[in-house]
Write an enzyme that holds these catalytic residues in place. Structure first.
Site, PDB file in Angstrom:
ATOM      1  N   GLY A 100       0.837  -1.191   0.000  1.00  0.00           N
ATOM      2  CA  GLY A 100       0.000   0.000   0.000  1.00  0.00           C
ATOM      3  C   GLY A 100       0.873   1.243   0.000  1.00  0.00           C
ATOM      4  O   GLY A 100       2.047   1.184   0.363  1.00  0.00           O
ATOM      5  N   GLN A 138       3.047  10.054   1.299  1.00  0.00           N
ATOM      6  CA  GLN A 138       4.334   9.351   1.244  1.00  0.00           C
ATOM      7  C   GLN A 138       5.136   9.695  -0.006  1.00  0.00           C
ATOM      8  O   GLN A 138       6.316   9.383  -0.086  1.00  0.00           O
ATOM      9  CB  GLN A 138       4.126   7.829   1.331  1.00  0.00           C
ATOM     10  CG  GLN A 138       3.540   7.399   2.671  1.00  0.00           C
ATOM     11  CD  GLN A 138       3.427   5.910   2.773  1.00  0.00           C
ATOM     12  OE1 GLN A 138       2.457   5.318   2.301  1.00  0.00           O
ATOM     13  NE2 GLN A 138       4.423   5.256   3.355  1.00  0.00           N
ATOM     14  N   CYS A 168       6.282   0.038   7.389  1.00  0.00           N
ATOM     15  CA  CYS A 168       5.842   1.228   6.665  1.00  0.00           C
ATOM     16  C   CYS A 168       6.977   1.680   5.748  1.00  0.00           C
ATOM     17  O   CYS A 168       8.125   1.751   6.179  1.00  0.00           O
ATOM     18  CB  CYS A 168       5.490   2.334   7.657  1.00  0.00           C
ATOM     19  SG  CYS A 168       4.973   3.870   6.859  1.00  0.00           S
ATOM     20  N   LEU A 169       6.649   1.972   4.504  1.00  0.00           N
ATOM     21  CA  LEU A 169       7.678   2.384   3.551  1.00  0.00           C
ATOM     22  C   LEU A 169       8.337   3.700   3.953  1.00  0.00           C
ATOM     23  O   LEU A 169       9.445   3.991   3.517  1.00  0.00           O
ATOM     24  CB  LEU A 169       7.084   2.510   2.147  1.00  0.00           C
ATOM     25  CG  LEU A 169       6.564   1.193   1.534  1.00  0.00           C
ATOM     26  CD1 LEU A 169       5.826   1.472   0.239  1.00  0.00           C
ATOM     27  CD2 LEU A 169       7.708   0.232   1.296  1.00  0.00           C
ATOM     28  N   HIS A 175      -4.060   1.249   7.826  1.00  0.00           N
ATOM     29  CA  HIS A 175      -2.716   1.851   7.878  1.00  0.00           C
ATOM     30  C   HIS A 175      -2.628   3.039   6.916  1.00  0.00           C
ATOM     31  O   HIS A 175      -2.174   4.123   7.284  1.00  0.00           O
ATOM     32  CB  HIS A 175      -1.680   0.777   7.524  1.00  0.00           C
ATOM     33  CG  HIS A 175      -0.256   1.242   7.484  1.00  0.00           C
ATOM     34  ND1 HIS A 175       0.711   0.761   8.344  1.00  0.00           N
ATOM     35  CD2 HIS A 175       0.364   2.148   6.681  1.00  0.00           C
ATOM     36  CE1 HIS A 175       1.866   1.367   8.055  1.00  0.00           C
ATOM     37  NE2 HIS A 175       1.687   2.210   7.050  1.00  0.00           N
ATOM     38  N   GLU A 176      -3.077   2.823   5.671  1.00  0.00           N
ATOM     39  CA  GLU A 176      -2.995   3.897   4.659  1.00  0.00           C
ATOM     40  C   GLU A 176      -3.938   5.041   4.995  1.00  0.00           C
ATOM     41  O   GLU A 176      -3.604   6.215   4.806  1.00  0.00           O
ATOM     42  CB  GLU A 176      -3.313   3.348   3.260  1.00  0.00           C
ATOM     43  CG  GLU A 176      -2.431   2.209   2.778  1.00  0.00           C
ATOM     44  CD  GLU A 176      -0.954   2.457   2.956  1.00  0.00           C
ATOM     45  OE1 GLU A 176      -0.519   3.620   2.942  1.00  0.00           O
ATOM     46  OE2 GLU A 176      -0.215   1.473   3.135  1.00  0.00           O
ATOM     47  N   HIS A 193      -2.417   7.421   7.296  1.00  0.00           N
ATOM     48  CA  HIS A 193      -1.466   8.345   6.660  1.00  0.00           C
ATOM     49  C   HIS A 193      -2.160   9.633   6.215  1.00  0.00           C
ATOM     50  O   HIS A 193      -1.569  10.715   6.244  1.00  0.00           O
ATOM     51  CB  HIS A 193      -0.817   7.695   5.424  1.00  0.00           C
ATOM     52  CG  HIS A 193       0.406   6.877   5.731  1.00  0.00           C
ATOM     53  ND1 HIS A 193       1.538   7.412   6.318  1.00  0.00           N
ATOM     54  CD2 HIS A 193       0.686   5.578   5.509  1.00  0.00           C
ATOM     55  CE1 HIS A 193       2.456   6.460   6.451  1.00  0.00           C
ATOM     56  NE2 HIS A 193       1.960   5.332   5.975  1.00  0.00           N
TER      57      HIS A 193
HETATM   58 NI    NI Z   1       2.935   3.527   6.018  1.00  0.00          NI
END
Ligand code: NI
Length: 186
Positions: free
Chosen positions: A46, A51, A95-96, A137-138, A141
């Site tokens: 995701g 991000q 998380c990226l 999670h997304e 963000h």
């Molecule tokens: Ni994340």
């Protein structure tokens, strides 16, 4: 299409509350295509617009391995709203934007999300398992909420300290090969 640079914590853009999308135009279509490409290249399951430095309420997801068809499916969520949460599940997330950090986070087990696709068509989706966790999670963000904010104070303190130290030492890899099952949610 292009792979965009993924913003890392503690970039302040990750703490912003994103604005709703008002126009389903070519700019949005390009953003969504680039986000998908960036997510697949990472790889992650995701990716949310902040991000890649864009404070709009958009995220993409593809849980691939967890998909019953095994083929995966790119899902696009614009102006999402989680309208139902049920049960509780603890999932090890990554998380990226916070490489090298993996922590168990408590989430709702099942959710119902309402959103638009990139063409402006509304849809409703019921999700459980990784897709449910990923959407939550997304969605976080988009409100400037990171995994750290979902940890107990003690866990947060330890994880944050360790992460910042690695970042300072240049130990946060940009292209981390993932030999484990992909748990970097995005
Ligand atoms: Ni994340």
């Amino acid at each position: 299409m292009s792979v965009r640079k993924i913003v890392l914590h503690p970039d302040p853009v990750l703490k912003e509350k994103c604005a709703p999308v008002r126009a389903f135009d070519e700019e949005l279509a390009t953003l969504v295509r680039d986000m998908a490409e960036t997510m697949y290249a990472a790889p992650g399951v995701g990716l949310a617009a902040p991000q890649v430095g864009v404070t709009k309420r958009v995220f993409v997801a593809d849980v691939r391995d967890e998909d019953p068809t095994g083929e995966g499916k790119l899902r696009v969520f614009v102006n999402p709203e989680i309208i139902k949460r049920e049960g509780e599940v603890v999932w090890e997330e990554g998380c990226l934007s916070i490489p090298e950090v993996r922590e168990e986070i408590k989430r709702a087990e099942k959710i119902v999300v309402r959103a638009f696709n990139e063409k402006g068509e509304p849809f409703e989706l019921e999700a459980d398992g990784l897709l449910s966790v990923c959407i939550q999670h997304e969605n976080d963000h988009l409100d400037g909420v990171l995994m750290f904010d979902r940890m107990s104070p003690l866990k947060r303190k330890y994880a944050l300290k360790r992460y910042l130290r690695m970042l300072e030492r240049g130990e946060i890899p940009k292209d981390e090969p993932d030999d484990r099952e992909c748990r970097r949610i995005g």
